[in-house]
Design a protein around this motif. Sequence first.
Motif, PDB file in Angstrom:
ATOM      1  N   ASN A  98       0.823  -1.203   0.000  1.00  0.00           N
ATOM      2  CA  ASN A  98       0.000   0.000   0.000  1.00  0.00           C
ATOM      3  C   ASN A  98       0.859   1.256   0.000  1.00  0.00           C
ATOM      4  N   CYS A  99       0.303   2.302  -0.556  1.00  0.00           N
ATOM      5  CA  CYS A  99       0.956   3.609  -0.586  1.00  0.00           C
ATOM      6  C   CYS A  99      -0.123   4.662  -0.363  1.00  0.00           C
ATOM      7  N   VAL A 100       0.229   5.759   0.265  1.00  0.00           N
ATOM      8  CA  VAL A 100      -0.755   6.786   0.582  1.00  0.00           C
ATOM      9  C   VAL A 100      -1.281   7.433  -0.697  1.00  0.00           C
ATOM     10  N   ASP A 101      -2.580   7.442  -0.842  1.00  0.00           N
ATOM     11  CA  ASP A 101      -3.212   8.128  -1.968  1.00  0.00           C
ATOM     12  C   ASP A 101      -3.048   9.644  -1.797  1.00  0.00           C
ATOM     13  N   THR A 196      -6.642   3.571   9.480  1.00  0.00           N
ATOM     14  CA  THR A 196      -7.989   3.922   9.045  1.00  0.00           C
ATOM     15  C   THR A 196      -8.542   2.815   8.150  1.00  0.00           C
ATOM     16  N   THR A 197      -9.848   2.803   7.972  1.00  0.00           N
ATOM     17  CA  THR A 197     -10.503   1.700   7.261  1.00  0.00           C
ATOM     18  C   THR A 197     -10.115   1.648   5.797  1.00  0.00           C
ATOM     19  N   HIS A 198     -10.133   2.782   5.130  1.00  0.00           N
ATOM     20  CA  HIS A 198      -9.906   2.808   3.679  1.00  0.00           C
ATOM     21  C   HIS A 198      -8.510   3.276   3.283  1.00  0.00           C
ATOM     22  N   GLU A 199      -7.697   3.656   4.244  1.00  0.00           N
ATOM     23  CA  GLU A 199      -6.330   4.103   3.941  1.00  0.00           C
ATOM     24  C   GLU A 199      -5.403   3.502   4.977  1.00  0.00           C
ATOM     25  N   PRO A 200      -4.860   2.295   4.717  1.00  0.00           N
ATOM     26  CA  PRO A 200      -4.066   1.586   5.732  1.00  0.00           C
ATOM     27  C   PRO A 200      -2.743   2.250   6.077  1.00  0.00           C
ATOM     28  N   CYS A 201      -2.348   3.287   5.353  1.00  0.00           N
ATOM     29  CA  CYS A 201      -1.091   3.968   5.662  1.00  0.00           C
ATOM     30  C   CYS A 201      -1.285   5.166   6.594  1.00  0.00           C
ATOM     31  N   LEU A 202      -2.522   5.463   6.958  1.00  0.00           N
ATOM     32  CA  LEU A 202      -2.808   6.534   7.907  1.00  0.00           C
ATOM     33  C   LEU A 202      -3.299   5.912   9.213  1.00  0.00           C
ATOM     34  N   TYR A 203      -2.766   6.409  10.322  1.00  0.00           N
ATOM     35  CA  TYR A 203      -3.072   5.832  11.628  1.00  0.00           C
ATOM     36  C   TYR A 203      -3.529   6.931  12.588  1.00  0.00           C
ATOM     37  N   THR A 204      -4.345   6.528  13.549  1.00  0.00           N
ATOM     38  CA  THR A 204      -4.708   7.404  14.669  1.00  0.00           C
ATOM     39  C   THR A 204      -4.429   6.657  15.962  1.00  0.00           C
ATOM     40  N   GLY A 205      -4.111   7.404  16.987  1.00  0.00           N
ATOM     41  CA  GLY A 205      -3.822   6.770  18.264  1.00  0.00           C
ATOM     42  C   GLY A 205      -3.700   7.784  19.379  1.00  0.00           C
ATOM     43  N   ILE A 206      -3.574   7.290  20.583  1.00  0.00           N
ATOM     44  CA  ILE A 206      -3.388   8.125  21.766  1.00  0.00           C
ATOM     45  C   ILE A 206      -1.965   7.923  22.275  1.00  0.00           C
ATOM     46  N   TRP A 207      -1.219   9.021  22.381  1.00  0.00           N
ATOM     47  CA  TRP A 207       0.149   8.941  22.864  1.00  0.00           C
ATOM     48  C   TRP A 207       0.320   9.981  23.978  1.00  0.00           C
ATOM     49  N   LYS A 211      -4.527  12.750  21.476  1.00  0.00           N
ATOM     50  CA  LYS A 211      -4.770  12.142  20.177  1.00  0.00           C
ATOM     51  C   LYS A 211      -3.758  12.649  19.160  1.00  0.00           C
ATOM     52  N   CYS A 212      -3.260  11.741  18.336  1.00  0.00           N
ATOM     53  CA  CYS A 212      -2.278  12.120  17.317  1.00  0.00           C
ATOM     54  C   CYS A 212      -2.505  11.295  16.061  1.00  0.00           C
ATOM     55  N   TYR A 213      -1.853  11.712  14.988  1.00  0.00           N
ATOM     56  CA  TYR A 213      -2.000  11.082  13.674  1.00  0.00           C
ATOM     57  C   TYR A 213      -0.620  10.692  13.150  1.00  0.00           C
ATOM     58  N   PHE A 214      -0.609   9.646  12.348  1.00  0.00           N
ATOM     59  CA  PHE A 214       0.650   9.096  11.845  1.00  0.00           C
ATOM     60  C   PHE A 214       0.462   8.702  10.381  1.00  0.00           C
ATOM     61  N   LYS A 215       1.438   9.049   9.551  1.00  0.00           N
ATOM     62  CA  LYS A 215       1.386   8.690   8.125  1.00  0.00           C
ATOM     63  C   LYS A 215       2.645   7.934   7.753  1.00  0.00           C
TER      64      LYS A 215
END
Length: 486
Positions: A98-101, A196-207, A211-215
């Motif tokens: 996979n690659c980020v769209d 995320t459901t439709h973009e497996p290269c994007l992540y969300t989480g609690i650190w 809340k933060c985001y990861f690509k």
Amino acid sequence: MIASGGVYNYAFSKLTRGKLLKQPDWNEWQQSEFLQLDQYQKQFMFGTPTLVQDRSQVFHLVWTYNIKDLDQRKKARCACDGSTRGGKVRLLDYTYANCVDHTASRMFYAISAAENLLIFGADVCNAFSEAPAPKQGFYIQPDRAFCEWWIHQGNNPIPDGYVIPVMRAMQGHPESPRLWEKWCDKMIKTHHFTPTTHEPCLYTGIWHGEKCYFKRQVDDLSLQRQQYNWRTCFYDAIDDHLTMPIKRQGMVTLFNGIDVLQSRYYIKLSAETYIEKMGSKYLELWHKEVPLTAERPLPIPTHETFLKNFHNAIGDNNPDSAKILQQKYHFGYRNGVGELIYAMVTCRPDISTVTVKCAQHSANPAEIHYQSVKHAIKYLVATRKDGIYFWRAKPRMDLHEHPVPVCATALHGQIPPLVTRPTHDALRLHAYTDSDWATCTKTRRSFSGIIVQLAGGTIAIKRNYNPLWHSHLRRQNSWPRVTRVK
């Protein structure tokens, strides 16, 4: 692929080992070769030389040599030749990775602006080598560069006929990208990040309670968070899983070829670095001869006669005619269109109309199509600082202030000035559609456009011909609206 200096090089490479051996700075290039192989060795890439009966699993090494534009550093890069030329690859697993769209990537930046976050970048060294080897196992044939490095390490010379077992995923093998993705995804999930459901290269989480985001873009990592100090401890957590520490890049300014400006009021995406590099070669050939007015140019001339000829022109099927046009305009048509496409899909939707229409004539371009591509390239160079602006919900006073963009009107005054900063909720999607009502003289179909915005910036754009004919004009104008709702 060609043999040069005792190794294999790609045929398109300007620098080959055979040429470099004759240069006075060869010692520096050889040190770069040793550095590359040293990095592999630190990642436990190579096993003990051995004999094998089945040569179908033995691959050649391929070397590339280049000088980095940023610091003029000499860099040698080594990978295995995983094509059908070297070894019969027996694939026992999926090769797709996979690659980020581009739409998802722009949405990543839009959310960062809307939630007033900072973006920090990192790069994984020899990322594929962190993943395990393919199930089938494979070997590499030691070339001259590898043998010289092997002796430099204090080992005995490798006997003739012996090969080197590869213990990790190596760049060039068809399964390596997928193996790295699976390994990296598992590593990220151990820190309670969810894709995320439709973009497996994007992540969300609690650190650390926030809340933060990861690509993840292959080996390039991008992290979003409110505070500066958070990135350090998170990178340390990632380093615990790697054999080589990741490169901390601080606040993102250039990610995967896209310029990123994080300012007090907005986050700007542009292709300025790419356009300057792309336009420099044309500057030497013909761009100096083209005067640019002080007024803002357009992506394509809007004169009625020009547009009519552009739509109706049909190129000559004779290959000799195509060569004459290429020599006259000093560039290959498909190369020029391809360079426009990259800028269009990343962060320059303003050239989408001319780019799509020029791409439709790639098989047999006429002279007016060459002129249109040339004009579009001139427009890109003249407006290289333009880009997509995602506005922050409120100013970040800890960041530098940059000028607020001004939406200039077009040369002919046909585009009214727009309000630069959106007044609506930054996290609310806004979509717009339009159609040109069957102006294609060949098909009598409409050319429609759809644009979706978040945080005041474009995250998605689509332009194409409507699938209906001109006898249903009312239905044609409804088609982009239906697509927009989807």
